[in-house]
Design an enzyme around this catalytic site. Structure first.
Site, PDB file in Angstrom:
ATOM      1  N   TRP A   1       1.265   1.447 -11.393  1.00 44.19           N
ATOM      2  CA  TRP A   1       2.495   1.778 -11.196  1.00 44.19           C
ATOM      3  C   TRP A   1       3.230   2.310 -11.686  1.00 44.19           C
ATOM      4  O   TRP A   1       4.870   2.835 -11.090  1.00 44.19           O
ATOM      5  CB  TRP A   1       2.685   0.448 -10.704  1.00 44.19           C
ATOM      6  CG  TRP A   1       2.271  -0.545 -10.036  1.00 44.19           C
ATOM      7  CD1 TRP A   1       1.009  -1.654 -10.303  1.00 44.19           C
ATOM      8  CD2 TRP A   1       2.174  -1.160  -8.465  1.00 44.19           C
ATOM      9  NE1 TRP A   1       0.065  -1.874  -9.174  1.00 44.19           N
ATOM     10  CE2 TRP A   1       1.232  -1.555  -8.122  1.00 44.19           C
ATOM     11  CE3 TRP A   1       3.033  -0.283  -7.410  1.00 44.19           C
ATOM     12  CZ2 TRP A   1       0.949  -1.822  -6.472  1.00 44.19           C
ATOM     13  CZ3 TRP A   1       1.987  -0.707  -6.616  1.00 44.19           C
ATOM     14  CH2 TRP A   1       1.221  -1.512  -5.849  1.00 44.19           C
TER      15      TRP A   1
ATOM     16  N   ASP B   1     -11.983  -4.441  -4.648  1.00 43.59           N
ATOM     17  CA  ASP B   1     -13.240  -5.463  -6.145  1.00 43.59           C
ATOM     18  C   ASP B   1     -14.524  -5.634  -5.951  1.00 43.59           C
ATOM     19  O   ASP B   1     -15.010  -5.116  -4.408  1.00 43.59           O
ATOM     20  CB  ASP B   1     -12.500  -6.015  -6.652  1.00 43.59           C
ATOM     21  CG  ASP B   1     -11.244  -6.013  -7.639  1.00 43.59           C
ATOM     22  OD1 ASP B   1     -11.212  -4.762  -7.863  1.00 43.59           O
ATOM     23  OD2 ASP B   1     -10.598  -7.085  -7.370  1.00 43.59           O
TER      24      ASP B   1
ATOM     25  N   ARG C   1      -0.937   0.622  -2.899  1.00 51.64           N
ATOM     26  CA  ARG C   1      -2.024   0.753  -3.362  1.00 51.64           C
ATOM     27  C   ARG C   1      -3.672   0.133  -2.843  1.00 51.64           C
ATOM     28  O   ARG C   1      -2.877  -1.227  -2.614  1.00 51.64           O
ATOM     29  CB  ARG C   1      -2.135  -0.472  -4.793  1.00 51.64           C
ATOM     30  CG  ARG C   1      -3.546  -0.139  -5.342  1.00 51.64           C
ATOM     31  CD  ARG C   1      -3.168  -1.076  -7.116  1.00 51.64           C
ATOM     32  NE  ARG C   1      -4.896  -1.265  -7.638  1.00 51.64           N
ATOM     33  CZ  ARG C   1      -4.816  -2.097  -8.010  1.00 51.64           C
ATOM     34  NH1 ARG C   1      -4.251  -2.788  -9.138  1.00 51.64           N
ATOM     35  NH2 ARG C   1      -6.419  -2.233  -8.867  1.00 51.64           N
TER      36      ARG C   1
ATOM     37  N   GLU D   1       1.255  -8.666  -2.171  1.00 53.45           N
ATOM     38  CA  GLU D   1      -0.231  -8.221  -2.101  1.00 53.45           C
ATOM     39  C   GLU D   1      -1.063  -9.133  -2.187  1.00 53.45           C
ATOM     40  O   GLU D   1      -1.478 -10.339  -1.365  1.00 53.45           O
ATOM     41  CB  GLU D   1      -0.967  -8.083  -3.769  1.00 53.45           C
ATOM     42  CG  GLU D   1      -0.402  -7.660  -5.394  1.00 53.45           C
ATOM     43  CD  GLU D   1       0.012  -8.925  -5.704  1.00 53.45           C
ATOM     44  OE1 GLU D   1      -2.227  -8.389  -6.746  1.00 53.45           O
ATOM     45  OE2 GLU D   1       0.170  -8.813  -6.659  1.00 53.45           O
TER      46      GLU D   1
ATOM     47  N   TYR E   1      -7.668  -1.408  -2.481  1.00 52.78           N
ATOM     48  CA  TYR E   1      -8.468  -1.606  -3.376  1.00 52.78           C
ATOM     49  C   TYR E   1      -9.869  -2.755  -2.557  1.00 52.78           C
ATOM     50  O   TYR E   1      -9.134  -2.897  -1.990  1.00 52.78           O
ATOM     51  CB  TYR E   1      -8.206  -1.672  -4.584  1.00 52.78           C
ATOM     52  CG  TYR E   1      -7.317  -2.555  -5.410  1.00 52.78           C
ATOM     53  CD1 TYR E   1      -6.437  -2.895  -4.995  1.00 52.78           C
ATOM     54  CD2 TYR E   1      -7.624  -3.510  -6.301  1.00 52.78           C
ATOM     55  CE1 TYR E   1      -5.251  -3.836  -5.211  1.00 52.78           C
ATOM     56  CE2 TYR E   1      -7.484  -4.330  -6.867  1.00 52.78           C
ATOM     57  CZ  TYR E   1      -6.228  -4.642  -6.377  1.00 52.78           C
ATOM     58  OH  TYR E   1      -5.799  -5.990  -6.867  1.00 52.78           O
TER      59      TYR E   1
ATOM     60  N   GLU F   1      -7.986  -5.153  -0.428  1.00 57.41           N
ATOM     61  CA  GLU F   1      -6.693  -5.894  -0.847  1.00 57.41           C
ATOM     62  C   GLU F   1      -5.768  -4.728  -0.876  1.00 57.41           C
ATOM     63  O   GLU F   1      -6.356  -3.418  -0.828  1.00 57.41           O
ATOM     64  CB  GLU F   1      -6.661  -6.383  -2.377  1.00 57.41           C
ATOM     65  CG  GLU F   1      -5.698  -7.099  -3.120  1.00 57.41           C
ATOM     66  CD  GLU F   1      -5.429  -7.716  -3.851  1.00 57.41           C
ATOM     67  OE1 GLU F   1      -5.783  -7.848  -4.632  1.00 57.41           O
ATOM     68  OE2 GLU F   1      -3.645  -6.673  -4.727  1.00 57.41           O
TER      69      GLU F   1
ATOM     70  N   THR G   1       1.721  -3.610  -1.163  1.00 58.91           N
ATOM     71  CA  THR G   1       2.728  -2.709  -0.981  1.00 58.91           C
ATOM     72  C   THR G   1       3.473  -2.290  -2.251  1.00 58.91           C
ATOM     73  O   THR G   1       3.535  -2.397  -3.091  1.00 58.91           O
ATOM     74  CB  THR G   1       3.357  -3.488  -0.264  1.00 58.91           C
ATOM     75  OG1 THR G   1       4.766  -4.217  -0.975  1.00 58.91           O
ATOM     76  CG2 THR G   1       3.539  -4.649   0.984  1.00 58.91           C
TER      77      THR G   1
END
Ligand SMILES: Nc1ncnc2c1ncn2[C@@H]1O[C@H](COP(=O)(O)OP(=O)(O)OP(=O)(O)O)[C@@H](O)[C@H]1O
Ligand SMILES: [Mg+2]
Length: 487
Positions: free
Chosen positions: A453, A79, A75, A32, A77, A85, A88
């Site tokens: 996930w 915040d 993912r 991440e 995203y 962010e 993988t």
């Protein structure tokens, strides 16, 4: 990755029906990366939060959310705030995780470029520039993370993680640290000043080096997801792959001893004060001077501790010649990883860290600073160094790192075409392949969907769901087939 089906001992807590990978050393890797955003050259006020929201406008218009999964299974995203962010997709091999991480850089670069165009077109001036930093600290003193995720067998206890793995994670920064210009000078790592606790389940109140929040994203009876917070974002491809590969091998040795119920040898390196040790490693540019206090009263240098881990891994590999791979290529990869690790330690031991400037980020930056010093006769303002430091990490508008790559001054394991491919192709041998195919088809069909996930959900036109608890399993279940058929 490694398979070992002949150990004859399924480890403490073994019951019935285990997934085939429980017995072996197969691993799932995920990285991440939080990015820092900033903007320069605007003709009227605009802040990083606005820029980040502008970057995510295409995502929101497509997914109705700033939290989404992509066709490569990853993912993406945002915040609150200005730290987008990218996490993988699950990979079985460090090199595949690297490809996915590089695809993340491309995603961010593309979003930044679109946002820059849009802001320029809407009155912020033609000189506006969007910067996206793959680093871990901004100029205001905020820190943000690069987290590594490793699937680990559940019988490895959290005490083992703290006492046996943490000294390795702290000292590996010798070759995985990304380097940082601070008011006190140059440091090997980005985050030493920000991490205070060793192992904890909190990420907001305090900053642990390993997060123990129990979210395995897999069968909780069999596995944990080790969430490593202590680690820098790397631009070096070598460093990104290396930190995953070497940590994997150390985890193999720890898992094997936990499985057999005997000491791994790593317990000998338990540190008296991990936070203090971490800061000492980060500040010792010689890599050979700082003595770290161990829990048993001894003192060792970071290189000596790394040497200790290397011997444990070498012994482990010698005992498991069949180890490390579903294929010969994987086995070769792991053997080469150990050679590369040994070579790095030899170079550091003999005071030749400048020879690591083609693969270790902090050494690469130091080489740049020294070249600048030489050109300017030693008269370099701190602010100039800080600027160069930031440029190295700027994946949107920076020029320094790309120039190093172009001139062949940084080791390249994958090229732009590999990264492009990883934008649309998830790792083929994990559940990420199923997720990626679903997301691509759902977007094509204009369907409403959501993911996490372990779950894929179609919310419209009809409601369907598929659960994928086993991250190693890339075979479609009946539910998955029905889900896809409904699209
Ligand atoms: N079973 C697993 N074992 C190891 N890694 C996994 C597993 N399942 C998923 N991952 C990886 O873990 C990462 C999870 O990223 P994500 O940002 O969603 O994590 P998080 O712990 O929920 O963090 P955050 O607090 O940022 O929401 C991804 O890179 C993913 O590939
Ligand atoms: Mg995350």
């Amino acid at each position: 990755m490694p398979q070992l089906r002949d150990s004859g001992n399924s480890g403490p807590g073994a019951t019935v029906e285990r997934s085939p990978e429980f017995e072996g050393f197969a691993r799932i890797f995920g990285v991440e990366t939080e990015y820092g955003v900033s903007v320069t050259g605007a003709s009227r006020p605009v802040d990083a939060g606005q820029v980040a929201m502008t970057m995510f406008r295409p995502i929101v218009s497509r997914s109705r959310s700033t939290n989404t999964y992509l066709a490569n299974g990853s993912r993406l995203y945002l915040d609150v705030g200005s730290h987008p962010e990218y996490a993988t997709a699950e990979a079985r091999r460090p090199i595949d995780a690297l490809a996915q991480d590089m695809a993340g850089e491309l995603v961010m670069r593309r979003l930044a470029s679109q946002a820059q165009d849009q802001l320029r077109d809407t009155g912020y001036g033609e000189h506006l520039r969007v910067h996206v930093f793959k680093n871990n600290a901004d100029s205001a003193g905020h820190s943000f993370g690069c987290h590594e995720n490793y699937l680990v067998r559940r019988y490895v206890s959290l005490e083992q993680v703290e006492h046996e793995l943490l000294p390795f994670l702290i000292t590996r920064q010798l070759y995985t640290g990304a380097g940082r210009v601070t008011d006190e000078g140059f440091e090997i790592t980005q985050r030493a000043d920000y991490l205070d606790e060793a192992v904890s389940s909190a990420t907001t109140r305090s900053r642990p080096m390993v997060n123990t929040r129990d979210e395995p994203h897999a069968d909780p009876e069999e596995f944990r997801r080790l969430h490593v917070i202590i680690g820098d974002s790397n631009r070096s491809q070598w460093a990104t792959r290396m930190k995953l590969a070497v940590t994997h091998l150390v985890l193999c040795a720890i898992e094997e001893s936990a499985r057999l119920g005997r000491p791994s040898g790593c317990e000998a390196f338990a540190l008296a004060d991990p936070g203090e040790a971490n800061r000492a490693v980060s500040r010792d540019l010689t890599c050979r001077t700082a003595k770290l206090r161990l829990a048993d009263g001894r003192e060792m240098t970071a290189i000596e501790i790394q040497r200790g881990y290397l011997s444990i891994v070498e012994r482990f590999m010698a005992d498991h010649r069949e180890l490390t791979g579903e294929s010969d290529a994987d086995a070769g990869d792991m053997a080469r990883t150990v050679d590369a690790w040994r070579q790095v330690l030899e170079l550091l031991e003999s005071g030749r860290s400048e020879q690591l400037a083609d693969r270790v980020d902090w050494a690469a930056k130091l080489r740049l600073f020294e070249a600048l010093h030489a050109r300017r006769g030693g008269m370099i303002a701190q602010s100039k160094l800080a600027q160069l430091d930031m440029d190295y990490h700027d994946i949107a508008s920076g020029t320094v790192y790309d120039a190093l790559l172009r001139r062949g001054m940084m080791i390249r394991l994958l090229d732009d075409a590999d990264a492009q491919r990883a934008l649309s192709a998830p790792p083929a041998d994990t559940r990420a392949a199923l997720r990626g195919r679903f997301v691509a088809a759902a977007l094509d069909a204009g369907a409403q969907f959501s993911c996490d996930w372990t779950r894929l959900t179609l919310t419209g036109p009809e409601h369907r769901e598929a659960v994928m608890l086993d991250p190693f399993d890339a075979d479609p279940s009946d539910d998955y087939e029905r889900l896809m058929a409904a699209l």
